[in-house]
Design an enzyme around this catalytic site. Sequence first.
Site, PDB file in Angstrom:
ATOM      1  N   GLU A 161       0.914  -1.083   0.104  1.00 52.29           N
ATOM      2  CA  GLU A 161       0.165   0.098   0.071  1.00 52.29           C
ATOM      3  C   GLU A 161       0.909   1.123  -0.045  1.00 52.29           C
ATOM      4  O   GLU A 161       1.647   1.277   1.137  1.00 52.29           O
ATOM      5  CB  GLU A 161      -1.106  -0.135   1.226  1.00 52.29           C
ATOM      6  CG  GLU A 161      -2.129  -1.071   1.177  1.00 52.29           C
ATOM      7  CD  GLU A 161      -3.235  -0.803   2.081  1.00 52.29           C
ATOM      8  OE1 GLU A 161      -2.897  -0.050   3.028  1.00 52.29           O
ATOM      9  OE2 GLU A 161      -3.830  -1.666   2.160  1.00 52.29           O
TER      10      GLU A 161
ATOM     11  N   GLU B  67      -5.643   9.094  10.314  1.00 53.11           N
ATOM     12  CA  GLU B  67      -4.370   8.827  10.667  1.00 53.11           C
ATOM     13  C   GLU B  67      -4.112   9.198  12.154  1.00 53.11           C
ATOM     14  O   GLU B  67      -4.201  10.398  12.540  1.00 53.11           O
ATOM     15  CB  GLU B  67      -3.401   9.238   9.829  1.00 53.11           C
ATOM     16  CG  GLU B  67      -3.495   9.047   8.270  1.00 53.11           C
ATOM     17  CD  GLU B  67      -3.671   7.711   7.780  1.00 53.11           C
ATOM     18  OE1 GLU B  67      -3.314   6.595   8.591  1.00 53.11           O
ATOM     19  OE2 GLU B  67      -4.043   7.490   6.536  1.00 53.11           O
TER      20      GLU B  67
END
Lengths: 429, 300
Positions: free
Chosen positions: B63, B74
């Site tokens: 990824e 995040e």
Amino acid sequence: MTETSTTETTTRPGRERGREDGKFGRYGGQYVPEALMPAIEELTDAYRRYVLGNEDGFMDEFRERLADFGGRPTPLQRAGRLSERYGREVYLKREDLLHGGAHKLNNALGQVLLAKYMGKERIIAETGAGQHGTATAMAAAHLDMPCTIYMGERDINRQRPNVFRMKLNGSDVKPVTAGRGTLKEAISETMRDWAATVEDTHYVIGSVVGPHPFPVMVRDFQAVISEEAREQAIGKAGDLPTDVIACAGGGSNTMGSFAAFVDDGSVALHAVEAGGSTLEVDEAAGVAPNSASLYAGEEGVLHGARTKLLQDSHGQIMESHSISSGLDYAGVGPELAYLVDEGRVTPVAVDDDAALEGFHRLSRTEGIIPALETAHAFGFLEEHADELGDRVVVTVSGRGDKDLESVIEETDKRDIAGAPDMSMFTGGI
Amino acid sequence: MPGDEERATTDDAAPKTGNSATIAAAFADGPAYVPYLAVGDPDYESSLAYVEALDRGGADVIELGLPFSEPIAEGPTIQGAVVRALEGGMTPDRFFAFVEELDVDAPLVCMTYYNLIYQWGDSDGPRSFVERAAEVGLQGLVVPDLPAEEADPLREACDEFGLDLVFIVAPTTEGERLERIMEQVSGYVYVQARLGTTGAKSDVSDRTTESLDRLRGYDVPKAVGFGISTGEHAERIVAGGADGIIVGSALVDIVADGVENDRPTAAVAERLEALSRELKAGAERGFAARTADAAPGDAR
Ligand SMILES: Cc1ncc(COP(=O)(O)O)c(C=O)c1O
């Protein structure tokens, strides 16, 4: 008691916009991490039942608390000296007199009460100027809910009195150090908290931004501003206003001030944004020295909604700027973006200098010290009064006590006609 | 680029398991190790070396994070990576150049936020981004701020250009929502191991098992991510039924440590490769344990 106003508003199509699916033409939507989606669906359901359907008497309790705890209705005051100055009737919708000192309580009290009806156990919120944080902290204390507020570090320094107020009301204030430490970063950080705590926590978003149902729900809570102003104007001036002027950051003051007038085609609606120091953008540095997302922004997706944004050519969000923390945001509510595209709302940018002059002018001529956010609306009035009709309503979205330190500093840097000499205070008060 | 021939056979792939035969193949024999790094962290050249180290360390799918200024899903570790990458000058154009230049065997998935996809190129909407992604050899996309409700235009573009669209399933995703996502997903489903944002953790969440149970009936590989940082975690998660593990923050921590202590690129790359081997070996142990358990289970 509430029946008449509910049926009246539902027959006006402008108030229905977005309620069903959260879309305003091409704007709106629900662009959030999957972990938040079940909570957003739960909130949408609660909004329909309690806010739109008045289930369990939610709206009755909300209105009663807004009156008793908040001090509603707020006056619509004729501003004598400004009327004389501009040669037209100028009325002030005095949201600065609402408990907490800004319109923010209308939304914060509504959402904290809703969280209570939903059985949530904890409140989180972001704040820019600290006004929404203050209002949320007050509502949380009033309704006995634990509360955490995220605030950018830069804003903490700019708006210290509000930080004290939140703490006095028992809220936990968490500084956010990412980016420039302003509202954008505070919203991102609150969303991160929510992603971890979503099962028992409600996020009280502070403006008509974010994923559906927030933009419609916050608008509906804030609409009380224009519902009152419309009736008060008819009562006082015998007619609808020709113009309504309100400052726009995320747009809750603006949508609240406009909502009841959107279907009145004769009323011109002016959304005043922060022009900052200039409307020029520094692409390389990723900085827009303004917060004029309606005026200068481009369509994009931020914080859960498709709307107009300050972004670079790649789609990275720019750091915005304004002398007022509460307008310092790179996005704006999706419904406002839509109403601007439709030509129903006119966006205008007022720069830092004109806002500061507006601050001093209102303080001296009317005895009202406005928030720096609000002062932008008076900057607009000064610059464009000639283009307006003869009955103008300006929403005084908040009072300026929180801004005194910034105002002393910023005034000292400039030469503003009519401003007092404040140099003796520049070290702090 | 890897996967060019396979993409030609896209039409043969069952619709449920996606568009790109290479991602399906990566999950076909044994557990998949799926590492994540933010591209351009802390600069373009080191980042190339780091991603290649993941590949040598046994990555089955990689990824690649295309950094966005507001990464709301995040935690602090990956936020740090995003800031470093943006300060290092990473842009979508440079990201595509990076993917073209990369010399790796594993199929590549781009992880980014919707605004960058939406803004790229001339088309109104996501189509030109996806077209360019296919051109440079990306096999799939993960977009953490795009729930199934808003995904139709991107799903269509991915179908047109033969890319997989990976969706995240959270511990809170159930019932109708889960079904809606499973109708849209292809390649693999990203099973979020815990609520909250990304970040390495020292334990494994119980909620992973519950999520895997809910997904049991669906014929798509299940890769678990959020919090995995050691070979032991990897082992337990795969033993618990995952088809793959996704690891981001634990790897980004190594890059961050390299920046803070001014370590040579080769030394950082070596540590990334070593942790990759550990994670992959852990996943394989978990898989062996699971298959050993399953064999007598048939007769139970
Ligand atoms: C007094 C005042 N007016 C206006 C605003 C701008 O926000 P909004 O556009 O959501 O009304 C703020 C925000 O903090 C504020 O404090």
